[in-house]
Design a protein around this motif. Sequence first.
Motif, PDB file in Angstrom:
ATOM      1  N   LEU A   1       0.827  -1.207   0.000  1.00 15.52           N
ATOM      2  CA  LEU A   1       0.000   0.000   0.000  1.00 15.52           C
ATOM      3  C   LEU A   1       0.862   1.258   0.000  1.00 15.52           C
ATOM      4  CD1 LEU A   1      -2.810  -1.012   2.540  1.00 15.52           C
ATOM      5  CD2 LEU A   1      -3.046  -0.766   0.063  1.00 15.52           C
ATOM      6  N   LEU A   2       1.922   1.264   0.815  1.00 16.90           N
ATOM      7  CA  LEU A   2       2.793   2.442   0.873  1.00 16.90           C
ATOM      8  C   LEU A   2       3.511   2.660  -0.455  1.00 16.90           C
ATOM      9  CD1 LEU A   2       4.312   2.067   4.462  1.00 16.90           C
ATOM     10  CD2 LEU A   2       2.570   3.702   3.700  1.00 16.90           C
ATOM     11  N   LEU A   3       3.983   1.579  -1.075  1.00 17.14           N
ATOM     12  CA  LEU A   3       4.624   1.707  -2.375  1.00 17.14           C
ATOM     13  C   LEU A   3       3.642   2.227  -3.426  1.00 17.14           C
ATOM     14  CD1 LEU A   3       6.805  -1.539  -2.526  1.00 17.14           C
ATOM     15  CD2 LEU A   3       7.638   0.820  -2.442  1.00 17.14           C
ATOM     16  N   GLY A   4       2.412   1.733  -3.362  1.00 17.58           N
ATOM     17  CA  GLY A   4       1.403   2.208  -4.300  1.00 17.58           C
ATOM     18  C   GLY A   4       1.092   3.674  -4.111  1.00 17.58           C
ATOM     19  N   LEU A   5       0.985   4.109  -2.839  1.00 15.57           N
ATOM     20  CA  LEU A   5       0.731   5.524  -2.552  1.00 15.57           C
ATOM     21  C   LEU A   5       1.880   6.392  -3.043  1.00 15.57           C
ATOM     22  CD1 LEU A   5      -0.740   5.264   1.072  1.00 15.57           C
ATOM     23  CD2 LEU A   5      -1.960   5.987  -0.979  1.00 15.57           C
ATOM     24  N   ALA A   6       3.108   5.934  -2.798  1.00  9.98           N
ATOM     25  CA  ALA A   6       4.278   6.702  -3.243  1.00  9.98           C
ATOM     26  C   ALA A   6       4.335   6.786  -4.759  1.00  9.98           C
ATOM     27  CB  ALA A   6       5.553   6.063  -2.691  1.00  9.98           C
ATOM     28  N   SER A   7       3.984   5.684  -5.440  1.00  9.00           N
ATOM     29  CA  SER A   7       3.997   5.690  -6.894  1.00  9.00           C
ATOM     30  C   SER A   7       2.959   6.662  -7.450  1.00  9.00           C
ATOM     31  CB  SER A   7       3.721   4.284  -7.433  1.00  9.00           C
ATOM     32  OG  SER A   7       4.713   3.379  -7.011  1.00  9.00           O
TER      33      SER A   7
ATOM     34  N   ILE B   1       4.442 -12.210  -1.677  1.00 10.08           N
ATOM     35  CA  ILE B   1       4.632 -11.752  -3.056  1.00 10.08           C
ATOM     36  C   ILE B   1       3.285 -11.370  -3.669  1.00 10.08           C
ATOM     37  CG2 ILE B   1       5.426 -12.400  -5.361  1.00 10.08           C
ATOM     38  CD1 ILE B   1       7.391 -14.317  -4.013  1.00 10.08           C
ATOM     39  N   GLY B   2       2.290 -12.264  -3.522  1.00 13.48           N
ATOM     40  CA  GLY B   2       0.969 -11.974  -4.072  1.00 13.48           C
ATOM     41  C   GLY B   2       0.307 -10.798  -3.406  1.00 13.48           C
ATOM     42  N   VAL B   3       0.420 -10.720  -2.066  1.00  5.13           N
ATOM     43  CA  VAL B   3      -0.234  -9.640  -1.333  1.00  5.13           C
ATOM     44  C   VAL B   3       0.406  -8.293  -1.647  1.00  5.13           C
ATOM     45  CG1 VAL B   3      -0.654  -8.706   0.981  1.00  5.13           C
ATOM     46  CG2 VAL B   3      -1.105 -11.117   0.511  1.00  5.13           C
ATOM     47  N   ILE B   4       1.726  -8.241  -1.710  1.00  2.00           N
ATOM     48  CA  ILE B   4       2.379  -6.964  -1.980  1.00  2.00           C
ATOM     49  C   ILE B   4       2.039  -6.479  -3.399  1.00  2.00           C
ATOM     50  CG2 ILE B   4       4.579  -7.797  -2.930  1.00  2.00           C
ATOM     51  CD1 ILE B   4       5.961  -5.693  -1.156  1.00  2.00           C
ATOM     52  N   ALA B   5       1.857  -7.429  -4.337  1.00  2.00           N
ATOM     53  CA  ALA B   5       1.482  -7.044  -5.699  1.00  2.00           C
ATOM     54  C   ALA B   5       0.064  -6.479  -5.738  1.00  2.00           C
ATOM     55  CB  ALA B   5       1.600  -8.245  -6.635  1.00  2.00           C
ATOM     56  N   LEU B   6      -0.880  -7.187  -5.100  1.00  2.00           N
ATOM     57  CA  LEU B   6      -2.262  -6.702  -5.076  1.00  2.00           C
ATOM     58  C   LEU B   6      -2.380  -5.396  -4.289  1.00  2.00           C
ATOM     59  CD1 LEU B   6      -4.209 -10.046  -4.538  1.00  2.00           C
ATOM     60  CD2 LEU B   6      -4.197  -8.633  -6.594  1.00  2.00           C
ATOM     61  N   ALA B   7      -1.656  -5.314  -3.158  1.00  2.00           N
ATOM     62  CA  ALA B   7      -1.713  -4.106  -2.336  1.00  2.00           C
ATOM     63  C   ALA B   7      -1.122  -2.913  -3.081  1.00  2.00           C
ATOM     64  CB  ALA B   7      -0.977  -4.328  -1.022  1.00  2.00           C
ATOM     65  N   TYR B   8      -0.091  -3.149  -3.890  1.00  2.00           N
ATOM     66  CA  TYR B   8       0.496  -2.062  -4.683  1.00  2.00           C
ATOM     67  C   TYR B   8      -0.543  -1.487  -5.644  1.00  2.00           C
ATOM     68  CZ  TYR B   8       3.347   0.407  -8.074  1.00  2.00           C
ATOM     69  OH  TYR B   8       3.861   1.378  -8.903  1.00  2.00           O
ATOM     70  N   VAL B   9      -1.278  -2.389  -6.312  1.00  2.00           N
ATOM     71  CA  VAL B   9      -2.313  -1.941  -7.251  1.00  2.00           C
ATOM     72  C   VAL B   9      -3.379  -1.134  -6.519  1.00  2.00           C
ATOM     73  CG1 VAL B   9      -4.096  -2.705  -8.852  1.00  2.00           C
ATOM     74  CG2 VAL B   9      -1.899  -3.881  -8.802  1.00  2.00           C
TER      75      VAL B   9
END
Length: 431
Positions: free
Chosen positions: A17-23, A203-211
């Motif tokens: 989530l944090l990576l997605g927000l930063a992106s 791996i799966g959760v960080i990918a979905l959370a990023y989106v």
Amino acid sequence: MRLSQPTRILLALVAGLLLGLASAASGGAWVERAISIAQPIGGLWLNALQMTIVPLVVSLLVTGIAASAEAARASRLAGRALILFIVLLWISSALAMVLTPLFLDIWPLPVESAQALRSALAGTEAVGQVPSFADFLLSVVPTNPVTAAAEDAILPLILFTVVFAFAMTRLPAEPRETLTGFFRAVSDVMLVMIGWILWLGPIGVIALAYVVGAKAGGSAFGALLHYVLIISAVGVVIWLLSFPMGAIGGRVGFGRFVRAVSSSQAVALSTQSSLASLPAMLRGAEKLDIPVKASGIVLPLAVAIFRFTGPAMNLAVVIYIAHWFGMTLGPGQIAAGVAAAAITTMGAAGVPGQASFITSIAPICLAMGVPIAPLALLIAVETIPDIFRTLGNVAMDVAATATVARRSGFDEDEPLAEEDRLLRAGSDASA
């Protein structure tokens, strides 16, 4: 220090989530490309979990019913306990249809958060078709169980499996044990596979959370907090129902029952394990003057196959997802959800840890036509609701034991037999 599996998945959720927000804040053209890479990775992990659901549900239901039938044949007291367990599971499931919409009406998910989350998960999985009540009735009995399994028609498959399992219990001992052993082996294999898939969970959760973080922004955190509070509120109500149940069913004072289960509640809070709470539950039953010849049968059986909070909290998760996607649940979906939640819980009782979250709730999603994709995110925040799951299960295990014992003629004023003294001494030693 080695991190536990739930901690690893939770950290992956927060990091994604944090990576997605930063992106999203950077506004770079590369963000869409990153999303297009992350989304299929998360989808692959979710598909890997989903592929184990049908064989695991079928095998667990067969072995669970077989074990219950064996217990009922071995003891009349166990048979009465099983009947009470089944009634309570259906009551728990029905309560979810009342409590969850009530809490969502009192404190609804903000519209903008729901829209952002739906947009973030768009394309991951389509919302299932809403069946009419007539279609639901026609679809309950499968014309072909293999086709039902292939099409994820979970409720007809469950009905066929239940009938098959009860028919299996009528076979002679040798073929019955052969079939039970086969399905037990299938469930063991599926659990090994789920263990491997959950090991890759971060791996799966960080990918979905990023989106989700990149598309939904900061509203994702608020929505997850809202989810935790709503599901926990349902769990708290179900947990508290066990206390009047124990007092009335066990024919003891309310305060006396609360004191009797206090030590097992403390163990449940610290361990989040019904099995670890069993010695404390046995001591609590002793404080209620329940003979060990009753508690020594009913309590281990309850720990093995009975999860009172399961139907209510599992169905609450599905109703929450439907609310998230703006779905209006029809009578057929409601009936399918209540039935699926109540029936699958007895089979899911033997599934350890986070595996039970997916394997217990995904069949209900399939039965109601509700998307499964959000489960990959919600599993990461299951730690807090799981506390109330365990507290409610432990309290109701003791309450059900007291009820069955009292209603089966085990009088609290009955003199303690010598065999009970020996059994209690053994339980104290093991505790």
